[in-house]
Design a protein around this motif. Structure first.
Motif, PDB file in Angstrom:
ATOM      1  N   UNK A  82       0.752  -1.273   0.114  1.00 49.08           N
ATOM      2  CA  UNK A  82       0.084   0.112  -0.143  1.00 49.08           C
ATOM      3  C   UNK A  82       0.941   1.369  -0.033  1.00 49.08           C
ATOM      4  N   UNK A  83       0.375   2.355  -0.517  1.00 47.11           N
ATOM      5  CA  UNK A  83       1.069   3.573  -0.517  1.00 47.11           C
ATOM      6  C   UNK A  83       0.519   4.627  -0.521  1.00 47.11           C
ATOM      7  N   UNK A  84       0.945   5.927   0.023  1.00 49.86           N
ATOM      8  CA  UNK A  84       0.203   7.098   0.330  1.00 49.86           C
ATOM      9  C   UNK A  84       0.852   8.212  -0.040  1.00 49.86           C
ATOM     10  N   UNK A  85       0.425   9.542  -0.433  1.00 45.42           N
ATOM     11  CA  UNK A  85       0.841  10.631  -0.807  1.00 45.42           C
ATOM     12  C   UNK A  85       0.607  11.542   0.362  1.00 45.42           C
ATOM     13  N   UNK A  86       1.613  12.674   0.540  1.00 44.74           N
ATOM     14  CA  UNK A  86       1.267  13.380   1.759  1.00 44.74           C
ATOM     15  C   UNK A  86       0.087  14.467   1.712  1.00 44.74           C
ATOM     16  N   UNK A  87      -0.775  14.385   0.735  1.00 46.19           N
ATOM     17  CA  UNK A  87      -1.947  15.177   0.731  1.00 46.19           C
ATOM     18  C   UNK A  87      -2.915  14.590   1.288  1.00 46.19           C
ATOM     19  N   UNK A  88      -2.746  13.274   1.662  1.00 43.08           N
ATOM     20  CA  UNK A  88      -3.838  12.319   2.438  1.00 43.08           C
ATOM     21  C   UNK A  88      -3.408  11.905   3.814  1.00 43.08           C
ATOM     22  N   UNK A  89      -4.169  11.927   4.746  1.00 37.80           N
ATOM     23  CA  UNK A  89      -3.932  11.506   6.155  1.00 37.80           C
ATOM     24  C   UNK A  89      -4.104  10.123   6.409  1.00 37.80           C
ATOM     25  N   UNK A  90      -4.935   9.463   5.431  1.00 44.18           N
ATOM     26  CA  UNK A  90      -5.082   8.036   5.650  1.00 44.18           C
ATOM     27  C   UNK A  90      -5.564   7.343   4.556  1.00 44.18           C
ATOM     28  N   UNK A  91      -5.159   6.137   4.401  1.00 43.82           N
ATOM     29  CA  UNK A  91      -5.400   5.443   3.275  1.00 43.82           C
ATOM     30  C   UNK A  91      -5.785   3.786   3.748  1.00 43.82           C
ATOM     31  N   UNK A  92      -6.821   3.285   3.315  1.00 43.06           N
ATOM     32  CA  UNK A  92      -6.952   1.932   3.775  1.00 43.06           C
ATOM     33  C   UNK A  92      -7.289   1.034   2.592  1.00 43.06           C
ATOM     34  N   UNK A  93      -6.688  -0.282   2.423  1.00 42.00           N
ATOM     35  CA  UNK A  93      -7.003  -1.200   1.582  1.00 42.00           C
ATOM     36  C   UNK A  93      -7.187  -2.534   2.342  1.00 42.00           C
ATOM     37  N   UNK A  94      -8.256  -2.849   2.322  1.00 40.58           N
ATOM     38  CA  UNK A  94      -8.656  -4.066   2.965  1.00 40.58           C
ATOM     39  C   UNK A  94      -8.511  -4.107   4.487  1.00 40.58           C
ATOM     40  N   UNK A 124      -4.048  -0.236   6.554  1.00 41.39           N
ATOM     41  CA  UNK A 124      -4.101   1.136   6.677  1.00 41.39           C
ATOM     42  C   UNK A 124      -2.830   1.835   6.927  1.00 41.39           C
ATOM     43  N   UNK A 125      -2.797   2.861   6.004  1.00 35.94           N
ATOM     44  CA  UNK A 125      -1.451   3.811   6.376  1.00 35.94           C
ATOM     45  C   UNK A 125      -2.046   4.992   6.932  1.00 35.94           C
ATOM     46  N   UNK A 126      -1.633   5.522   8.117  1.00 35.66           N
ATOM     47  CA  UNK A 126      -1.810   6.766   8.684  1.00 35.66           C
ATOM     48  C   UNK A 126      -0.587   7.671   8.560  1.00 35.66           C
ATOM     49  N   UNK A 127      -1.011   8.882   8.074  1.00 37.91           N
ATOM     50  CA  UNK A 127       0.150   9.941   7.651  1.00 37.91           C
ATOM     51  C   UNK A 127       0.023  11.151   8.644  1.00 37.91           C
TER      52      UNK A 127
END
Lengths: 115, 112
Positions: free
Chosen positions: B48-60, B63-66
């Motif tokens: 899973x990956x995230x960019x800094x304009x998002x605080x959280x991303x969930x896949x199944x 979850x990444x918390x940023x």
């Protein structure tokens, strides 16, 4: 599912010898990378390659190392005059766009042991 | 400044529990933060990956918390399963570069 394949899976070489590690990236990918992982340590970037030239390299990637795309399918890493400290797992990766814009797919690695 | 610091080094979780792995960075030019999962004898695989304009991303279950202000991001694995037992690496990419900077890895073991 497309995958990056690396050969050999394990290479043992005498110190001072040259080795060539081979990789077949995913067929429609344009960006290619080599990383290495010394046992138990983090994965470290060595070099990226695009349009038949090195686009970026790390301080690890000195004159001892070279990369080549000798034909349309293979991507190789050559290590001249290997040293004991070159013993590591070497991973090839490829992506359809620059790292960060598209997923980089990693091969299963070649374990290089220098004795 | 090019480092990504990852903790803990190893983690043991009971089946069904939550696994949490943390990473911190200094370089504000980092603009892409993937997590990789690596099984023994295999190469790292993007989880899973995230960019800094998002605080959280969930896949199944992942979850990444940023936290951009704290320069920290974390991976949460919900309902952890024995099949999740692997080494997890956080990574970061700096704008305009082709390389990922990897964290030192976390060896996760989920007990059945």
């Amino acid at each position: 599912e497309p995958e990056v394949t690396q050969t050999p899976s394990h290479q043992v070489t005498q110190m001072g010898q040259e080795v060539i590690l081979r990789c077949v990236p995913i067929s429609n990918h344009l960006y290619f990378y080599w990383y290495r992982q010394i046992l138990g340590q983090k994965v470290e970037f060595l070099v990226s390659f695009y349009n038949n030239e090195i686009s970026e390299k790390s301080e690890i990637f000195d004159d001892q190392f070279s990369v080549e795309r000798p034909d349309g399918s293979n991507f190789t890493l050559k290590i001249r005059s290997t040293k004991l400290e070159d013993s590591a797992m070497y991973f090839c990766a490829s992506s359809g766009a620059p790292a960060g814009r598209a997923e980089a797919f990693f091969g299963q690695g070649t374990r290089l042991t220098v004795v | 400044q090019q480092q990504v610091k990852q903790s803990p080094q190893s983690l043991i979780v009971q089946k069904g529990g939550i696994s949490i792995i943390n990473c911190a960075y200094e370089n504000t030019a980092f603009d892409y933060f993937p997590w990789y999962q690596q099984f023994p004898g295999k190469g790292p695989a993007l989880l899973i990956a995230i960019r800094p304009d998002v605080s959280e991303k969930k896949e199944g279950r992942f979850t990444i918390s940023f936290n951009k202000s704290a320069k920290q991001f974390s991976l949460h694995i919900m309902d952890s399963q024995p099949g999740d037992s692997a080494t997890y690496f956080c990574a970061a990419r700096s704008t305009g570069t082709y390389k990922y900077i990897f964290g030192t890895g976390t060896r996760l073991k989920v007990l059945a």
